[in-house]
Design a protein around this motif. Structure first.
Motif, short mmCIF file in Angstrom:
data_model
loop_
_atom_site.label_atom_id
_atom_site.label_comp_id
_atom_site.label_asym_id
_atom_site.label_seq_id
_atom_site.Cartn_x
_atom_site.Cartn_y
_atom_site.Cartn_z
N HIS A 1 0.83 -1.21 0.00
CA HIS A 1 0.00 0.00 0.00
C HIS A 1 0.86 1.26 0.00
O HIS A 1 0.61 2.20 0.76
CB HIS A 1 -0.97 -0.01 1.18
N ASN B 1 7.39 -5.94 16.21
CA ASN B 1 6.08 -6.06 15.57
C ASN B 1 6.03 -5.11 14.38
O ASN B 1 6.41 -3.95 14.49
CB ASN B 1 4.96 -5.69 16.55
N GLY B 2 5.58 -5.64 13.26
CA GLY B 2 5.44 -4.81 12.07
C GLY B 2 6.71 -4.66 11.26
O GLY B 2 6.73 -3.97 10.24
N ALA B 3 7.80 -5.32 11.68
CA ALA B 3 9.08 -5.17 10.96
C ALA B 3 9.05 -5.87 9.59
O ALA B 3 9.89 -5.59 8.74
CB ALA B 3 10.22 -5.75 11.80
N GLY B 4 8.11 -6.79 9.42
CA GLY B 4 7.99 -7.45 8.12
C GLY B 4 8.42 -8.90 8.11
O GLY B 4 8.75 -9.46 7.06
N LYS B 5 8.38 -9.55 9.27
CA LYS B 5 8.82 -10.94 9.37
C LYS B 5 7.88 -11.88 8.58
O LYS B 5 8.34 -12.69 7.78
CB LYS B 5 8.89 -11.36 10.85
N SER B 6 6.58 -11.75 8.86
CA SER B 6 5.62 -12.60 8.13
C SER B 6 5.68 -12.29 6.64
O SER B 6 5.56 -13.19 5.79
CB SER B 6 4.18 -12.36 8.63
N THR B 7 5.86 -11.02 6.33
CA THR B 7 5.94 -10.62 4.92
C THR B 7 7.12 -11.30 4.23
O THR B 7 7.02 -11.70 3.06
CB THR B 7 6.06 -9.08 4.82
N GLN C 1 0.65 -17.96 11.24
CA GLN C 1 0.32 -17.58 12.62
C GLN C 1 -1.05 -18.15 12.97
O GLN C 1 -1.99 -18.06 12.17
CB GLN C 1 0.28 -16.07 12.76
N1 LIG Z 1 -2.10 -7.14 3.55
C1 LIG Z 1 -1.46 -6.04 3.96
N2 LIG Z 1 -1.78 -4.84 3.43
C2 LIG Z 1 -1.14 -3.73 3.82
N3 LIG Z 1 -0.14 -3.71 4.72
C3 LIG Z 1 0.20 -4.87 5.28
C4 LIG Z 1 -0.42 -6.10 4.93
N4 LIG Z 1 0.14 -7.09 5.66
C5 LIG Z 1 1.07 -6.50 6.42
N5 LIG Z 1 1.11 -5.18 6.20
C6 LIG Z 1 2.00 -4.21 6.85
O1 LIG Z 1 3.33 -4.63 6.57
C7 LIG Z 1 4.15 -4.43 7.70
C8 LIG Z 1 4.80 -5.75 8.06
O2 LIG Z 1 3.81 -6.67 8.51
P1 LIG Z 1 4.21 -8.13 8.99
O3 LIG Z 1 2.95 -8.82 9.38
O4 LIG Z 1 5.06 -8.76 7.97
O5 LIG Z 1 5.09 -7.79 10.28
P2 LIG Z 1 5.64 -8.76 11.39
O6 LIG Z 1 7.06 -8.37 11.62
O7 LIG Z 1 5.38 -10.18 11.03
O8 LIG Z 1 4.75 -8.30 12.64
P3 LIG Z 1 4.25 -9.10 13.96
O9 LIG Z 1 5.46 -9.35 14.82
O10 LIG Z 1 3.33 -8.09 14.60
O11 LIG Z 1 3.54 -10.35 13.53
C9 LIG Z 1 3.25 -3.88 8.80
O12 LIG Z 1 3.41 -2.48 8.84
C10 LIG Z 1 1.86 -4.22 8.35
O13 LIG Z 1 0.94 -3.26 8.77
#
Ligand SMILES: Nc1ncnc2c1ncn2[C@@H]1O[C@H](COP(=O)(O)OP(=O)(O)OP(=O)(O)O)[C@@H](O)[C@H]1O
Length: 273
Positions: A47, A71-77, A108
């Motif tokens: 986005h 949290n939110g660093a992008g690990k799942s991404t 998750q």
């Molecule tokens: N489908 C989506 N659309 C828009 N933004 C997204 C989407 N999925 C994740 N994000 C954003 O991308 C960033 C990384 O998200 P991600 O879930 O990869 O983080 P994370 O490190 O796994 O977080 P957590 O420890 O909270 O699980 C976050 O800012 C999140 O808001």
């Protein structure tokens, strides 16, 4: 999924209860007939906001790597980009000859719809869908493997229950049993031990170590630094939109962690991995 994931790569999968990717006995298991999973100057933007950029590094065959970061660093991404579920905005990801069915993925727990009306046994059997087909009947061998998988995670007594009747810890054990059915070469786990008690965590961690000892590649998103230090020789620390990649003892220093989490980190008593 054989080719490199370039900037045009996509392939978002939908339902959380989709079959776990894996070969169900057809996977390459411990054989080292494939190369590393590599990221080359890769970046993801969601986005309009960059999640991480200029990420370069590799997961060699048989390696065991934790992905850490706030949290939110992008690990799942990062996991989802490797799986081709998130398109790259830049760079590329190569899979070293691995195919879609060589990957097993544990998302998750919170994103899985546990109200889905399916029994424990059928859910485990769904891990072998590449053998049985999406709607095919499982043969005796596959059913035996499912029973063995449930026994391995201590759920044999729950086999006939519906999944919504399981506790959170039992459900996580079930997801591991389902992963067992895939016989995947690369196992990707997203916060696999969150909210689990110590005995359940130890049981499932032992399973992960077993997979690693069999030569499988393990990539796991984790928040427990002690667990990473003691069990994961390599780490990718996502920090400020960048990835710091290397040996755990070298990367998880108090200074690096403070930068990554923006708060002082405790000093751990455990010895470095
Ligand atoms: N489908 C989506 N659309 C828009 N933004 C997204 C989407 N999925 C994740 N994000 C954003 O991308 C960033 C990384 O998200 P991600 O879930 O990869 O983080 P994370 O490190 O796994 O977080 P957590 O420890 O909270 O699980 C976050 O800012 C999140 O808001």
């Amino acid at each position: 999924m054989d080719g490199p994931r370039g900037v045009a790569a996509s392939g978002v999968h939908g339902a959380a209860l989709r079959p776990v990717m894996g070969a169900g006995g057809l996977g390459r298991g411990p054989a080292m007939s494939y190369g590393a999973i590599g990221l080359d100057d890769a970046g993801v933007t969601l986005h309009g906001t960059p999640v991480w950029q200029h990420v370069t590094g590799s997961f060699p065959p048989g390696s065991m790597t934790a992905i850490a970061g706030a949290n939110g660093a992008g690990k799942s991404t990062l996991l989802r980009a490797i799986l081709g579920e998130v398109p790259l905005a830049a760079g590329r990801i190569t899979l070293g000859g691995l195919r879609a069915q060589d990957f097993g993925y544990l998302p998750q727990a919170r994103i899985i719809d546990r109200a889905f009306p399916i029994s424990v046994t059928d859910m485990v059997l769904s891990g072998a869908w590449r053998q049985t087909g999406a709607f095919g009947a499982a043969g005796r061998t596959v059913r035996q493997r499912a029973a063995d998988a449930l026994r391995r995670v201590g759920l044999e007594k729950q086999a006939g229950r519906m999944i919504d009747a399981l506790s959170a810890g039992q459900f996580q054990r079930l997801l591991f049993a389902r992963l067992l059915m895939t016989d995947a070469t690369v196992i990707m786990l997203d916060e696999p031990f969150t909210a689990l008690d110590a005995p359940t965590t130890q049981d499932l961690l032992a399973l992960v170590r077993e997979w690693h000892a069999q030569g499988r590649t393990i990539i796991a998103v984790l928040h427990d630094m002690h667990q990473i230090r003691t069990c994961f020789p390599h780490v990718v620390l996502l920090s400020g939109g960048q990835a710091i990649w290397g040996e755990t003892a070298r990367i998880l220093t108090p200074g690096m962690l403070q930068r990554a989490y923006d708060t002082p980190q405790p000093t751990w008593a455990g010895s470095p991995a």
